[in-house]
Scaffold this motif. Structure first.
Motif, PDB file in Angstrom:
ATOM      1  N   ALA A   1       0.852  -1.195   0.000  1.00  0.00           N
ATOM      2  CA  ALA A   1       0.000   0.000   0.000  1.00  0.00           C
ATOM      3  C   ALA A   1       0.878   1.233   0.000  1.00  0.00           C
ATOM      4  N   THR A   2       0.482   2.283  -0.701  1.00  0.00           N
ATOM      5  CA  THR A   2       1.262   3.517  -0.688  1.00  0.00           C
ATOM      6  C   THR A   2       0.342   4.718  -0.617  1.00  0.00           C
ATOM      7  N   ASP A   3       0.763   5.740   0.116  1.00  0.00           N
ATOM      8  CA  ASP A   3      -0.016   6.966   0.294  1.00  0.00           C
ATOM      9  C   ASP A   3       0.934   8.136   0.463  1.00  0.00           C
ATOM     10  N   THR A   4       0.547   9.267  -0.091  1.00  0.00           N
ATOM     11  CA  THR A   4       1.340  10.484   0.006  1.00  0.00           C
ATOM     12  C   THR A   4       0.635  11.493   0.899  1.00  0.00           C
ATOM     13  N   LEU A   5       1.389  12.173   1.747  1.00  0.00           N
ATOM     14  CA  LEU A   5       0.844  13.297   2.520  1.00  0.00           C
ATOM     15  C   LEU A   5       1.498  14.579   2.015  1.00  0.00           C
ATOM     16  N   ILE A   6       0.673  15.547   1.636  1.00  0.00           N
ATOM     17  CA  ILE A   6       1.192  16.830   1.152  1.00  0.00           C
ATOM     18  C   ILE A   6       0.805  17.930   2.137  1.00  0.00           C
ATOM     19  N   ALA A   7       1.801  18.737   2.501  1.00  0.00           N
ATOM     20  CA  ALA A   7       1.571  19.829   3.456  1.00  0.00           C
ATOM     21  C   ALA A   7       0.472  20.745   2.937  1.00  0.00           C
ATOM     22  N   GLY A   8      -0.485  21.050   3.814  1.00  0.00           N
ATOM     23  CA  GLY A   8      -1.563  21.967   3.441  1.00  0.00           C
ATOM     24  C   GLY A   8      -2.742  21.271   2.772  1.00  0.00           C
ATOM     25  N   VAL A   9      -2.528  20.022   2.334  1.00  0.00           N
ATOM     26  CA  VAL A   9      -3.624  19.256   1.738  1.00  0.00           C
ATOM     27  C   VAL A   9      -4.040  18.145   2.704  1.00  0.00           C
ATOM     28  N   HIS A  10      -3.063  17.349   3.141  1.00  0.00           N
ATOM     29  CA  HIS A  10      -3.357  16.216   4.018  1.00  0.00           C
ATOM     30  C   HIS A  10      -3.136  16.515   5.491  1.00  0.00           C
ATOM     31  N   PHE A  11      -2.444  17.591   5.778  1.00  0.00           N
ATOM     32  CA  PHE A  11      -2.311  18.017   7.177  1.00  0.00           C
ATOM     33  C   PHE A  11      -2.118  19.531   7.176  1.00  0.00           C
ATOM     34  N   PRO A  12      -2.616  20.211   8.246  1.00  0.00           N
ATOM     35  CA  PRO A  12      -2.442  21.665   8.321  1.00  0.00           C
ATOM     36  C   PRO A  12      -0.949  22.014   8.361  1.00  0.00           C
ATOM     37  N   LEU A  13      -0.580  23.161   7.792  1.00  0.00           N
ATOM     38  CA  LEU A  13       0.835  23.538   7.699  1.00  0.00           C
ATOM     39  C   LEU A  13       1.518  23.587   9.063  1.00  0.00           C
ATOM     40  N   GLU A  14       0.740  23.884  10.122  1.00  0.00           N
ATOM     41  CA  GLU A  14       1.351  24.023  11.450  1.00  0.00           C
ATOM     42  C   GLU A  14       1.481  22.685  12.190  1.00  0.00           C
ATOM     43  N   THR A  15       1.173  21.574  11.535  1.00  0.00           N
ATOM     44  CA  THR A  15       1.271  20.256  12.186  1.00  0.00           C
ATOM     45  C   THR A  15       2.698  19.983  12.655  1.00  0.00           C
ATOM     46  N   GLN A  16       2.809  19.413  13.857  1.00  0.00           N
ATOM     47  CA  GLN A  16       4.121  19.093  14.422  1.00  0.00           C
ATOM     48  C   GLN A  16       4.816  18.008  13.591  1.00  0.00           C
TER      49      GLN A  16
END
Ligand code: ADP
Ligand code: MG
Length: 319
Positions: free
Chosen positions: A42-57
């Motif tokens: 399985a593969t998944d991409t996380l993109i800043a601002g799309v999949h998590f808020p920019l301020e995420t730790q």
């Protein structure tokens, strides 16, 4: 710090070491001892601002990048073994990398899954994980396979991740005493790996709820060429969600996404067997409805009236 030092310092010797890894990070390809059963990938991409808020730790980003992939392995009932990490960073900040690796390997350790390779490039922040796991041949849980009369179940609670996003956007308030729990559901989802493995031979179909229940149950219905009715009053939600429902309604729980719970169907004659194994789970399994011949998803309120299904699921290229 150059690319190779970065890989060595943050990724090469951290995390669990498995004895089925012949060659891990450092050569042109990883070599792993192959298994007898089926290999799940399985593969998944996380993109800043799309999949998590920019301020995420950064620790939460590292954790979540692996968690969403382990959730996909859980959905097919696979046991995680190895993963690769493709990391694109705007800069090589050692503190950021240390925290990122800490979150990533904390979850890797819990599921004994080893980082065996990847790629590191410069650009806008994006994280791709590819996870590999084992499942005995022919036993994988698929989206197809539901039958009329099967019960529809979900694990854990729905809607808290979507509630957390609304809270971060200041669209709704969450009482102080529930904030941490609700934000944790967004930032540190628990992949239901043990449940997925236990559902082999029990569930007739299974999917992980990443895009929201309506969209993901919809995939089971489409692949199984059937329909379902679910009951709003049975949706498992937290007390915090219940308290906010007057403000936010049911659509975050139905289609908000980011829950990473499992939605599965179960023939009624296997319900007793499920109760027996479910006692060991770290989460609940709640029946929310039933599979029917008539295509489409019907949602009923407490009074039995049909309610309109909310806008279903995130779609990157929706017109
Ligand atoms: P190649 O040039 O053969 O593609 P690279 O120079 O890109 O190899 O990477 C060197 C080694 O480091 C490879 O084993 C690769 O899998 C590993 N690697 C690169 N980036 C990462 C990363 N972010 N996490 C884990 N391993 C990585
Ligand atoms: Mg490379």
């Amino acid at each position: 710090m150059d690319e190779f030092e970065l890989i060595r310092r943050f990724f090469t010797e951290s995390g669990p070491a498995r004895d089925d890894v012949v060659v891990g990070i450092g050569d042109d390809a990883a070599l792993v001892r192959a298994c007898n059963g089926d290999l799940a990938i399985a593969t998944d991409t996380l993109i800043a601002g799309v999949h998590f808020p920019l301020e995420t730790q950064p620790a939460d980003i590292g954790y979540k990048a692996l968690a969403v992939n382990l959730s996909d392995l859980a959905a097919v009932g696979a046991t995680p073994a190895w993963f690769t990490l493709n990391l694109t960073l705007s800069e090589a900040d050692p503190r950021w990398l240390e925290d990122f690796a800490c979150g990533l390997f904390a979850l890797a350790q819990r599921h004994r899954t080893q980082l065996i390779g990847g790629d590191t490039t410069r650009g806008p922040l994006s994280v791709t994980v590819t996870a590999h796991g084992f499942v005995p041949s022919g036993e994988a849980l698929l989206r197809r396979g539901a039958r009329p009369g099967d019960r529809v179940y979900v694990t854990g609670l729905l809607g808290d991740a979507a509630l957390a996003l609304r809270f971060l956007r200041r669209e709704v308030d969450v009482p102080e005493e529930s904030r941490l729990a609700v934000l944790t559901r967004l930032n540190r989802p628990e992949p239901r790996v043990e449940v997925g493995i236990a559902l082999r031979g029990l569930a007739s179909a299974c999917i992980d709820v990443s895009d929201g229940l309506v969209a993901d149950l919809g995939h089971i219905l489409e692949e199984s060429r059937l329909g379902a009715t679910i009951e709003l009053s049975r949706l498992p939600v937290s007390d915090a969600y219940d308290a906010a429902v007057a403000d936010i309604g049911w659509s975050p729980a139905l289609s908000g996404g980011d829950d990473y719970e499992l939605c599965f169907t179960l023939p009624p004659e296997r319900e007793r067997a499920l109760h027996q194994v479910a006692a060991r789970f770290a989460c609940t399994c709640t029946p929310i409805g039933v599979i029917e011949e008539q295509p489409g998803l019907r949602i009923r309120d407490k009074a039995g009236a049909l309610v309109a299904a909310p806008f279903s699921g995130y779609n990157h290229f929706r017109a």
